[in-house]
Design a protein around this motif. Structure first.
Motif, mmCIF file in Angstrom:
data_model
loop_
_atom_site.group_PDB
_atom_site.id
_atom_site.type_symbol
_atom_site.label_atom_id
_atom_site.label_comp_id
_atom_site.label_asym_id
_atom_site.label_seq_id
_atom_site.Cartn_x
_atom_site.Cartn_y
_atom_site.Cartn_z
ATOM 1 N N PHE A 158 -7.439 -53.623 -17.945
ATOM 2 C CA PHE A 158 -8.188 -54.874 -17.961
ATOM 3 C C PHE A 158 -7.313 -55.913 -18.635
ATOM 4 O O PHE A 158 -6.352 -55.572 -19.346
ATOM 5 C CB PHE A 158 -9.543 -54.725 -18.674
ATOM 6 C CG PHE A 158 -9.458 -54.216 -20.079
ATOM 7 C CD1 PHE A 158 -9.225 -55.082 -21.138
ATOM 8 C CD2 PHE A 158 -9.593 -52.854 -20.341
ATOM 9 C CE1 PHE A 158 -9.138 -54.603 -22.440
ATOM 10 C CE2 PHE A 158 -9.499 -52.377 -21.649
ATOM 11 C CZ PHE A 158 -9.272 -53.251 -22.691
ATOM 12 N N ALA A 159 -7.623 -57.171 -18.382
ATOM 13 C CA ALA A 159 -6.774 -58.234 -18.892
ATOM 14 C C ALA A 159 -6.745 -58.211 -20.409
ATOM 15 O O ALA A 159 -7.778 -58.074 -21.056
ATOM 16 C CB ALA A 159 -7.292 -59.574 -18.386
ATOM 17 N N GLY A 160 -5.549 -58.315 -20.950
ATOM 18 C CA GLY A 160 -5.395 -58.398 -22.393
ATOM 19 C C GLY A 160 -5.479 -57.068 -23.103
ATOM 20 O O GLY A 160 -5.665 -57.023 -24.317
ATOM 21 N N ARG A 161 -5.320 -55.956 -22.381
ATOM 22 C CA ARG A 161 -5.432 -54.641 -23.013
ATOM 23 C C ARG A 161 -4.184 -54.331 -23.850
ATOM 24 O O ARG A 161 -3.064 -54.478 -23.367
ATOM 25 C CB ARG A 161 -5.610 -53.575 -21.932
ATOM 26 C CG ARG A 161 -5.641 -52.170 -22.475
ATOM 27 C CD ARG A 161 -6.189 -51.154 -21.492
ATOM 28 N NE ARG A 161 -6.284 -49.888 -22.197
ATOM 29 C CZ ARG A 161 -5.499 -48.827 -21.940
ATOM 30 N NH1 ARG A 161 -4.661 -48.852 -20.939
ATOM 31 N NH2 ARG A 161 -5.600 -47.734 -22.669
ATOM 32 N N ASN A 162 -4.370 -53.896 -25.081
ATOM 33 C CA ASN A 162 -3.268 -53.444 -25.922
ATOM 34 C C ASN A 162 -2.985 -51.991 -25.565
ATOM 35 O O ASN A 162 -3.745 -51.097 -25.897
ATOM 36 C CB ASN A 162 -3.655 -53.568 -27.393
ATOM 37 C CG ASN A 162 -2.512 -53.177 -28.326
ATOM 38 O OD1 ASN A 162 -1.581 -52.489 -27.928
ATOM 39 N ND2 ASN A 162 -2.597 -53.623 -29.568
ATOM 40 N N GLN A 163 -1.874 -51.763 -24.871
ATOM 41 C CA GLN A 163 -1.566 -50.398 -24.430
ATOM 42 C C GLN A 163 -0.736 -49.648 -25.454
ATOM 43 O O GLN A 163 -0.638 -48.428 -25.393
ATOM 44 C CB GLN A 163 -0.839 -50.436 -23.083
ATOM 45 C CG GLN A 163 -1.684 -51.050 -21.988
ATOM 46 C CD GLN A 163 -1.054 -50.865 -20.627
ATOM 47 O OE1 GLN A 163 -1.125 -49.782 -20.062
ATOM 48 N NE2 GLN A 163 -0.433 -51.898 -20.111
ATOM 49 N N VAL A 164 -0.096 -50.369 -26.383
ATOM 50 C CA VAL A 164 0.711 -49.706 -27.409
ATOM 51 C C VAL A 164 -0.207 -49.043 -28.440
ATOM 52 O O VAL A 164 -0.014 -47.896 -28.817
ATOM 53 C CB VAL A 164 1.650 -50.718 -28.094
ATOM 54 C CG1 VAL A 164 2.388 -50.055 -29.253
ATOM 55 C CG2 VAL A 164 2.644 -51.280 -27.078
ATOM 56 N N ASP B 168 13.535 -67.873 -18.167
ATOM 57 C CA ASP B 168 12.585 -66.823 -18.547
ATOM 58 C C ASP B 168 11.327 -67.419 -19.170
ATOM 59 O O ASP B 168 11.391 -68.459 -19.837
ATOM 60 C CB ASP B 168 13.217 -65.868 -19.569
ATOM 61 C CG ASP B 168 14.218 -64.936 -18.907
ATOM 62 O OD1 ASP B 168 14.439 -65.073 -17.686
ATOM 63 O OD2 ASP B 168 14.771 -64.079 -19.624
ATOM 64 N N ALA B 169 10.210 -66.719 -18.981
ATOM 65 C CA ALA B 169 8.967 -67.122 -19.641
ATOM 66 C C ALA B 169 9.061 -66.767 -21.116
ATOM 67 O O ALA B 169 9.704 -65.783 -21.490
ATOM 68 C CB ALA B 169 7.786 -66.405 -19.003
ATOM 69 N N ASP B 170 8.425 -67.572 -21.946
ATOM 70 C CA ASP B 170 8.392 -67.348 -23.387
ATOM 71 C C ASP B 170 7.624 -66.056 -23.693
ATOM 72 O O ASP B 170 6.586 -65.788 -23.079
ATOM 73 C CB ASP B 170 7.697 -68.566 -24.032
ATOM 74 C CG ASP B 170 7.742 -68.483 -25.540
ATOM 75 O OD1 ASP B 170 8.770 -68.012 -26.059
ATOM 76 O OD2 ASP B 170 6.744 -68.870 -26.176
ATOM 77 N N PHE B 171 8.140 -65.230 -24.622
ATOM 78 C CA PHE B 171 7.510 -63.927 -24.937
ATOM 79 C C PHE B 171 6.037 -64.092 -25.306
ATOM 80 O O PHE B 171 5.179 -63.324 -24.878
ATOM 81 C CB PHE B 171 8.268 -63.234 -26.079
ATOM 82 C CG PHE B 171 7.725 -61.887 -26.453
ATOM 83 C CD1 PHE B 171 7.789 -60.818 -25.554
ATOM 84 C CD2 PHE B 171 7.139 -61.663 -27.694
ATOM 85 C CE1 PHE B 171 7.284 -59.565 -25.896
ATOM 86 C CE2 PHE B 171 6.630 -60.418 -28.036
ATOM 87 C CZ PHE B 171 6.701 -59.366 -27.143
ATOM 88 N N ASP B 172 5.734 -65.125 -26.070
ATOM 89 C CA ASP B 172 4.346 -65.331 -26.501
ATOM 90 C C ASP B 172 3.417 -65.614 -25.324
ATOM 91 O O ASP B 172 2.202 -65.391 -25.417
ATOM 92 C CB ASP B 172 4.266 -66.500 -27.498
ATOM 93 C CG ASP B 172 4.914 -66.134 -28.825
ATOM 94 O OD1 ASP B 172 5.041 -64.915 -29.082
ATOM 95 O OD2 ASP B 172 5.305 -67.048 -29.573
ATOM 96 N N SER B 173 3.989 -66.109 -24.203
ATOM 97 C CA SER B 173 3.135 -66.461 -23.068
ATOM 98 C C SER B 173 2.588 -65.214 -22.368
ATOM 99 O O SER B 173 1.621 -65.293 -21.630
ATOM 100 C CB SER B 173 3.905 -67.330 -22.071
ATOM 101 O OG SER B 173 4.898 -66.554 -21.402
ATOM 102 N N PHE B 174 3.213 -64.048 -22.584
ATOM 103 C CA PHE B 174 2.701 -62.838 -21.926
ATOM 104 C C PHE B 174 2.526 -61.668 -22.903
ATOM 105 O O PHE B 174 2.145 -60.565 -22.493
ATOM 106 C CB PHE B 174 3.611 -62.419 -20.758
ATOM 107 C CG PHE B 174 5.026 -62.081 -21.159
ATOM 108 C CD1 PHE B 174 5.351 -60.804 -21.602
ATOM 109 C CD2 PHE B 174 6.032 -63.036 -21.092
ATOM 110 C CE1 PHE B 174 6.646 -60.494 -21.973
ATOM 111 C CE2 PHE B 174 7.339 -62.729 -21.474
ATOM 112 C CZ PHE B 174 7.638 -61.456 -21.905
ATOM 113 N N SER B 175 2.775 -61.868 -24.182
ATOM 114 C CA SER B 175 2.722 -60.743 -25.123
ATOM 115 C C SER B 175 1.303 -60.170 -25.232
ATOM 116 O O SER B 175 1.121 -59.001 -25.558
ATOM 117 C CB SER B 175 3.245 -61.161 -26.502
ATOM 118 O OG SER B 175 2.435 -62.189 -27.037
ATOM 119 N N GLY B 176 0.304 -61.004 -24.896
ATOM 120 C CA GLY B 176 -1.077 -60.502 -24.905
ATOM 121 C C GLY B 176 -1.361 -59.530 -23.786
ATOM 122 O O GLY B 176 -2.430 -58.921 -23.731
#
Lengths: 385, 162, 350
Positions: free
Chosen positions: A245-251, B152-160
């Motif tokens: 799901f969107a935004g899932r923390n997989q770590v 490249d896209a900024d890490f914060d833009s996809f880190s979530g």
């Protein structure tokens, strides 16, 4: 107040890539016979049997517990089948434990097994389905991007995975039942191991094994009367969350964190690293050891790798992790989780032989499965809870 | 004296009919037209591409169709160096999680047309389609994704999304 | 023992084939069960699922079912590779152990994905029986033949079972097959696997059942008439086809005794007996008489969604307590060739 439950018997097979010398039934019996013997009991005295294994397609037998009835002398008894993906061995032990804590059953035999060599595991786990894009990357291809995320996030140096792998493979040499006995690994040699799923090296992956484990669980009055080692179940916990799901923390999935928090609360543990004396953790890829140390609350966020680097998780360290050699040395999928639970009990029962840690009062058993989404854990102790 | 029989071979064959399900159908029809059609969760409003049956977090069927992409960002990846049974892709290759522009959930696909060592988290990529006459209602209509050359896209833009 | 009750249930209308995914099948049924109980997802303390990978044709197929549960924040959940009735047993233990006060139990199966008669062969001994690919119907026919030869059942009794179930199914909107037949008419029908005729065999279906359990306080708060679980037990027999009785069901006899079926009258029994002769064997094993209304739903003969049909029997039995048409009911689930495994649940109203 629920009934108390204790492990009074543990038995496992010699694990190997192919146990062609036994049938599925023969493999299961090998573990069961040893468990019954260590519990000083017989099948006649068993009230119920709880069996877990991973996908039936691994052996090509649908609900194999039906065929196993004769081999287990189970006719006329309740036989219960659990399947919760890679966590199944742990989940099965927990369901078996609840057979006892519910007060419904008194003496329960629980079994986890897999005979992967009887089928084609690679095929069974990747049945080609239409509509999607097969990237043919296997379990390593699924988990290695998650490991990459962990490395990026925590700033862990590249050799941490190899340190875990060398530790577990070395520990396995002290465990006569372990699948891999490879005494000659060094960190230098490990760092030359080929990258299978970059950043995951070959030595950092688990083998595919045939094997089985069985535990005998008993209620308080039987356990009290049992003249032999025992491990009391202090607490169990399970949690699940969806694969995607969107935004899932997989770590560090929330299900893992919630499950651990629930377990520590039920077991009355406020500082896991202080109060747990031995850990059997489900680590199919070496990098999961630091990841789970953090997720389970043994180490602060982004610091798990430092515990590995500082030797905290070595057999002689402050928090010995996987003295049995763990999943990295032995991996019959359906049994792997219960091996963690059983090895934790053995540490408490002081029956672990050469890989016994001194002075274990409380031990932790752990299993996970699916896309890091199903979790099963228990704490066992030398004293009554 | 004959030898003991230690193993027997008993092949199993069963035919199955799979359903994509009504909810994935607009996505699959979109692939027949060279488009990425995702679906929006009516509850949390996030966009799933490829769509699943439900928003697993909210526990509701996904709602309206949303065209997304076609470009995207690599959020994480692995370099596959191991040969699998039935594998048709030459190793080493990159299997990546790609967050399609406008979508809130990454999907797995292949990265090609660059050195594996050049692939990075945050790299911008675009799909490469098979010849139109070979299209099926499947994500396999896209042979792979390749770098666009954009920054490249900024890490914060996809880190979530990790 | 804690008092635990079934307070609500829901079923998908059984179909011979569906294009929906398992998640799309499950979601509306789970929502309906929750609505019937007046509960929301957050009120559920434990979720337990029964399904089978070989039905779906996919390893770990149950994993995607979690998508139908709205499992966020993460839930306490488990899965059995068995009929949903066994998931209910696990949930009942969980509540007995004091680890949950409520549970949502569900079973689902898409028998239409593969060739069900052939798939079920894979339940047999993998070394000496399964490689022969004896199909499920033929295995059942061997048992039926033995029962006829031994005089345990008659063809006329089997036909009467089919007539009654199909007649009952006419008032069950979820049934897949129903109709008005006569014993004579059925006895004239062709045999499909001698001695079985088409209507002696189950109507395989795609279906879903969901059931909600609650401990005493919650049950009384949410339901005016909960179906209390007064006894539940399951037992297994040997699978060795050459070494077990073909004319009795020893495991069902033990399970019925342990569950306390014979302790009082039984108003209604919902029996998961896929074949007509098996319903007769089971009725005898449970010690039921003409005083019991057997399979008012039409039973598994008229809709047999694998992994859901047993739980559906428990739901049907409970619904008759809940709606006040019965005071004491028996729900039954089975698994394996020749009904190798049997679960018996006794339900009572107050």
């Amino acid at each position: 107040m629920a009934e108390r439950c204790a492990v009074i018997g543990v038995g496992q097979t010699k694990h190997a890539s192919c146990r062609a010398d036994v049938s599925i039934a023969g493999l299961v019996r090998e573990a069961v016979d040893r468990a019954l013997e260590s519990a000083h009991t017989t099948m006649t005295e068993i009230d119920a049997i709880v069996i877990g294994k991973a996908p039936d397609m691994l052996e090509g037998v649908m609900m194999p517990e039906l065929y196993l009835v004769d081999a287990l002398a189970a006719a006329g008894k309740p036989v219960f089948r659990v399947h919760t993906a890679g966590s199944v061995g742990g989940a099965t032990a927990i369901v078996a434990c609840q057979h006892v804590t519910s007060g419904v059953h008194r003496r329960v035999l629980t079994i986890g097994f897999e005979k992967q060599s009887d089928g084609n595991a690679m095929w069974a786990l990747s049945v080609p389905l239409p509509f999607g894009m097969p990237v043919h990357a296997g379990a390593g291809g699924y988990f290695s991007p998650i490991i990459r995320s962990y490395i990026k996030r925590s700033g862990a140096p590249g050799h941490i995975g190899c340190m875990v792998a060398v530790k577990d493979r070395t520990n396995a040499c002290k465990n006569p039942y372990a699948h891999l006995h490879e005494p000659d690994w060094t960190l230098e040699k490990a760092m030359e191991s080929p990258m299978l799923w970059d950043p995951v090296r070959m030595i950092e992956t688990c083998p595919s094994s045939d094997g089985a484990i069985a535990l005998v669980l008993a209620n308080e009055s039987i356990a009290d009367a049992h003249d032999g080692p025992k491990a009391w179940v202090h607490a169990t916990a399970m949690r699940s969350e969806p694969t995607q799901f969107a935004g899932r923390n997989q770590v560090s999935p929330k299900a893992s964190e919630d499950c651990a928090a629930d377990l520590w609360r039920k077991a009355g543990i406020t500082s896991p690293i202080e109060e747990i004396d031995a850990v059997e953790m489900y680590v199919p890829f070496a990098w999961f050891e630091p990841m789970w140390l953090e997720s389970l609350g043994f180490a602060p966020k982004d610091q798990g790798w430092r515990y590995v680097e500082d030797g905290v998780t070595e057999m002689s360290g402050r928090l010995p992790v996987n003295c049995s050699g763990g999943v990295l040395s032995t991996n019959p999928i359906g049994a792997s989780g219960m091996l963690r639970f059983g090895e934790a009990a053995m540490q408490v029962m002081r029956t672990a032989g050469e890989h016994q840690v001194d002075g274990v009062r409380k031990a932790f058993g752990h299993a996970y499965g699916g896309g890091s989404q199903f979790f099963a854990m228990w704490v066992v102790g030398a004293d009554k809870p | 004296m004959s030898e003991d029989v230690l193993r027997i071979r008993t092949p199993i064959g069963i035919h199955y009919r799979y359903s994509a399900g009504p909810n994935a159908s607009s996505h699959l029809r979109g692939l027949m037209e060279g488009k990425f059609i995702g679906k929006r969760c009516p509850s949390c409003t996030l966009v799933y591409m490829p769509p699943r049956s439900t928003c697993a977090k909210c526990g509701v069927l996904l709602g309206e169709d949303v065209e997304v992409g076609p470009k995207g960002t690599i959020t994480t990846f692995c370099i596959v160096n191991v040969a699998f049974l039935g594998q048709t892709i030459k190793i080493p290759y990159v299997a990546a999680t790609i967050l399609i522009d406008g979508a809130d959930l990454g999907m797995q696909h292949l990265i090609q047309e660059c050195e594996t060592s050049d692939v990075r988290m945050g790299m911008r990529v675009e799909p490469v389609w098979k010849p139109r006459e070979e299209w099926q209602p499947s994500l396999a209509n896209i042979t792979h994704f390749r770098p666009t050359g954009e920054p490249d896209a900024d890490f914060d833009s996809f880190s979530g999304q990790l | 023992m804690r008092d635990v009750a079934i307070i609500a249930s829901a079923q998908m209308a059984n179909v011979s084939t569906t294009t929906a995914t398992p998640v799309e099948m499950l979601l509306p049924v789970i929502n309906e069960a929750l609505a019937n109980a007046g509960m929301s997802r957050a009120d559920i303390g434990f979720w337990c699922h029964g399904s089978c990978d070989y039905m779906t044709g996919q390893p770990f197929s149950f994993v995607m079912a979690v998508d139908a549960l709205g499992a966020w924040p993460p839930i306490i959940e488990s899965h059995v590779e068995a009929d949903g009735a066994f998931a209910l047993y696990e949930a009942w233990l969980k509540i007995q152990a004091g680890e949950a006060e409520t549970a949502l139990v569900f079973g689902n199966g898409r028998s239409s994905s593969g060739d069900i008669n052939r798939t079920l062969s894979l339940q047999l001994d993998p070394y000496v029986v399964a490689p022969l690919w004896p199909d499920d119907r033929s295995i059942a026919a061997i048992q039926a033949r033995a029962c006829l030869e031994a005089g345990v059942v008659t063809s006329r009794q089997m036909a009467a079972v089919a007539v009654r179930n199909h007649r009952n199914a006419q008032s069950n909107p979820n049934a897949l097959r129903s109709g008005s037949y006569s014993v004579e008419g059925l006895l004239d029908a062709e045999v499909v696997a001698d001695p079985l005729r088409a209507l002696d065999c189950p109507a395989h279906a795609d279906g879903v059942t969901a059931v909600i359990l609650a401990s005493a306080d919650t049950a009384r708060r949410l339901s005016t008439r909960p179906a209390w679980i007064r006894g539940i037990d399951h037992r297994i027999d040997t699978q060795n086809l050459g070494n077990r009785s073909m004319t009795t069901l020893p495991s069902a006899i033990v399970a019925a005794h342990k569950a306390g079926v014979g302790n009082d009258k039984v108003d209604v029994a919902e029996l998961h007996a896929p074949f007509t002769h098996q319903e007769l064997l089971l009725t005898a094993a449970l010690g039921l008489t003409d005083a019991t209304n057997i399979n008012p739903s039409g039973g598994a003969l008229c809709a047999n969604p694998m992994m859901s049909a047993g739980l559906a029997r428990l739901a049907e039995a409970a619904s008759r307590i809940i709606n006040g048409t019965a005071d004491r009911a028996v729900g039954h689930a089975s698994s394996g060739p020749w009904m190798q495994q049997n679960l018996v649940c006794v339900l009572e109203g107050e």
